[in-house]
Design a protein around this motif. Structure first.
Motif, PDB file in Angstrom:
ATOM      1  N   LYS A   3       2.048   1.747  -3.430  1.00  0.00           N
ATOM      2  CA  LYS A   3       0.972   2.285  -4.266  1.00  0.00           C
ATOM      3  C   LYS A   3       0.841   3.787  -4.068  1.00  0.00           C
ATOM      4  CE  LYS A   3      -1.982  -1.810  -4.338  1.00  0.00           C
ATOM      5  NZ  LYS A   3      -3.292  -2.345  -3.903  1.00  0.00           N
ATOM      6  N   LEU A   9      -4.895   2.447  -5.958  1.00  0.00           N
ATOM      7  CA  LEU A   9      -5.127   3.187  -4.725  1.00  0.00           C
ATOM      8  C   LEU A   9      -4.787   2.322  -3.519  1.00  0.00           C
ATOM      9  CD1 LEU A   9      -8.528   4.976  -5.344  1.00  0.00           C
ATOM     10  CD2 LEU A   9      -6.292   6.024  -5.194  1.00  0.00           C
ATOM     11  N   ILE A  21      -6.384   6.244 -12.391  1.00  0.00           N
ATOM     12  CA  ILE A  21      -7.221   5.372 -11.559  1.00  0.00           C
ATOM     13  C   ILE A  21      -8.237   4.627 -12.423  1.00  0.00           C
ATOM     14  CG2 ILE A  21      -8.969   5.358  -9.736  1.00  0.00           C
ATOM     15  CD1 ILE A  21      -7.390   7.695  -8.460  1.00  0.00           C
ATOM     16  N   LYS A  22      -8.876   5.340 -13.347  1.00  0.00           N
ATOM     17  CA  LYS A  22      -9.850   4.704 -14.244  1.00  0.00           C
ATOM     18  C   LYS A  22      -9.185   3.653 -15.128  1.00  0.00           C
ATOM     19  CE  LYS A  22     -13.728   6.769 -13.320  1.00  0.00           C
ATOM     20  NZ  LYS A  22     -14.907   6.092 -12.866  1.00  0.00           N
ATOM     21  N   GLY A  53      -6.483   2.012 -14.446  1.00  0.00           N
ATOM     22  CA  GLY A  53      -6.133   0.902 -13.574  1.00  0.00           C
ATOM     23  C   GLY A  53      -7.321  -0.016 -13.304  1.00  0.00           C
ATOM     24  N   LYS A  54      -8.489   0.578 -13.062  1.00  0.00           N
ATOM     25  CA  LYS A  54      -9.692  -0.231 -12.849  1.00  0.00           C
ATOM     26  C   LYS A  54     -10.083  -0.982 -14.117  1.00  0.00           C
ATOM     27  CE  LYS A  54     -11.767   2.457  -9.134  1.00  0.00           C
ATOM     28  NZ  LYS A  54     -12.900   3.310  -8.749  1.00  0.00           N
ATOM     29  N   ASP A 102      -5.575  -2.303  -9.008  1.00  0.00           N
ATOM     30  CA  ASP A 102      -5.967  -1.279  -8.046  1.00  0.00           C
ATOM     31  C   ASP A 102      -4.730  -0.467  -7.678  1.00  0.00           C
ATOM     32  OD1 ASP A 102      -7.485   0.207  -6.287  1.00  0.00           O
ATOM     33  OD2 ASP A 102      -7.297  -1.238  -4.656  1.00  0.00           O
ATOM     34  N   SER A 118      -5.272   0.612   0.156  1.00  0.00           N
ATOM     35  CA  SER A 118      -6.478  -0.064   0.642  1.00  0.00           C
ATOM     36  C   SER A 118      -7.368   0.852   1.487  1.00  0.00           C
ATOM     37  CB  SER A 118      -6.096  -1.294   1.467  1.00  0.00           C
ATOM     38  OG  SER A 118      -5.338  -0.911   2.603  1.00  0.00           O
ATOM     39  N   SER A 162      -9.722   2.678  -0.749  1.00  0.00           N
ATOM     40  CA  SER A 162     -10.749   1.786  -1.283  1.00  0.00           C
ATOM     41  C   SER A 162     -11.796   1.487  -0.225  1.00  0.00           C
ATOM     42  CB  SER A 162     -10.118   0.487  -1.773  1.00  0.00           C
ATOM     43  OG  SER A 162      -9.185   0.746  -2.790  1.00  0.00           O
ATOM     44  N   GLN A 220     -14.142   4.362   0.109  1.00  0.00           N
ATOM     45  CA  GLN A 220     -15.128   4.395  -0.959  1.00  0.00           C
ATOM     46  C   GLN A 220     -16.218   3.366  -0.704  1.00  0.00           C
ATOM     47  OE1 GLN A 220     -12.847   3.853  -4.511  1.00  0.00           O
ATOM     48  NE2 GLN A 220     -12.114   5.954  -4.545  1.00  0.00           N
ATOM     49  N   ASP A 277       0.826  -1.213   0.000  1.00  0.00           N
ATOM     50  CA  ASP A 277       0.000   0.000   0.000  1.00  0.00           C
ATOM     51  C   ASP A 277       0.860   1.263   0.000  1.00  0.00           C
ATOM     52  OD1 ASP A 277      -2.405  -1.294  -0.125  1.00  0.00           O
ATOM     53  OD2 ASP A 277      -2.850  -1.113   2.016  1.00  0.00           O
TER      54      ASP A 277
END
Length: 131
Positions: free
Chosen positions: A76, A108, A97-98, A100-101, A106, A110, A113, A116, A73
């Motif tokens: 990241k 970001l 980020i988009k 990566g998704k 991921d 943890s 996440s 969110q 993390d």
């Protein structure tokens, strides 16, 4: 005279209401980021103490797995920090980020996440309460 006053009064009021709405939304999002960063700080401190105990051969393998996960993390977060230095960071970070998704990675940490997920559960709980 009174007619003009009422015609111009309403748009000003609408603009001021929208401005207040946007500022409160921004403040809420900043508070969520603050909590996520505080959680990351706590987890990183625990990770460092686990590594310190590992050098003395006092840490278990489960604790080491958790510490290694937190270390990923941290890496990241450093990766996102590279994007923050680049020009147009407000555009590049959401795009990264988009992407990566979309790819299935991921990028970001943890805690972000989890924040969110908590936010989504609060929203879904509010929707379920509405008649």
């Amino acid at each position: 005279m009174k007619v003009w006053r009422y015609v111009f009064r309403a748009p000003r009021r609408v603009v001021s209401i929208k401005r207040r709405k946007h500022t409160t939304q921004l403040k809420r999002q900043l508070v969520l980021v603050k909590y996520a960063l505080a959680q990351e700080k706590k987890e990183t401190h625990e990770m460092l103490s686990t590594y310190k105990r590992y050098t003395r051969r006092q840490a278990s393998s489960e604790e080491m797995k958790i510490a290694n996960k937190q270390f990923l993390d941290v890496l990241k977060g450093l990766g996102i920090g590279v994007f923050a230095v680049l020009p147009f960071a407000p555009l590049t970070i959401p795009i990264a980020i988009k992407l990566g998704k979309w790819v299935g990675v991921d990028i970001l940490p943890s805690s972000f996440s989890e924040q969110q997920l908590r936010k989504q559960t609060v929203i879904s709980d509010k929707k379920s309460l509405d008649p």
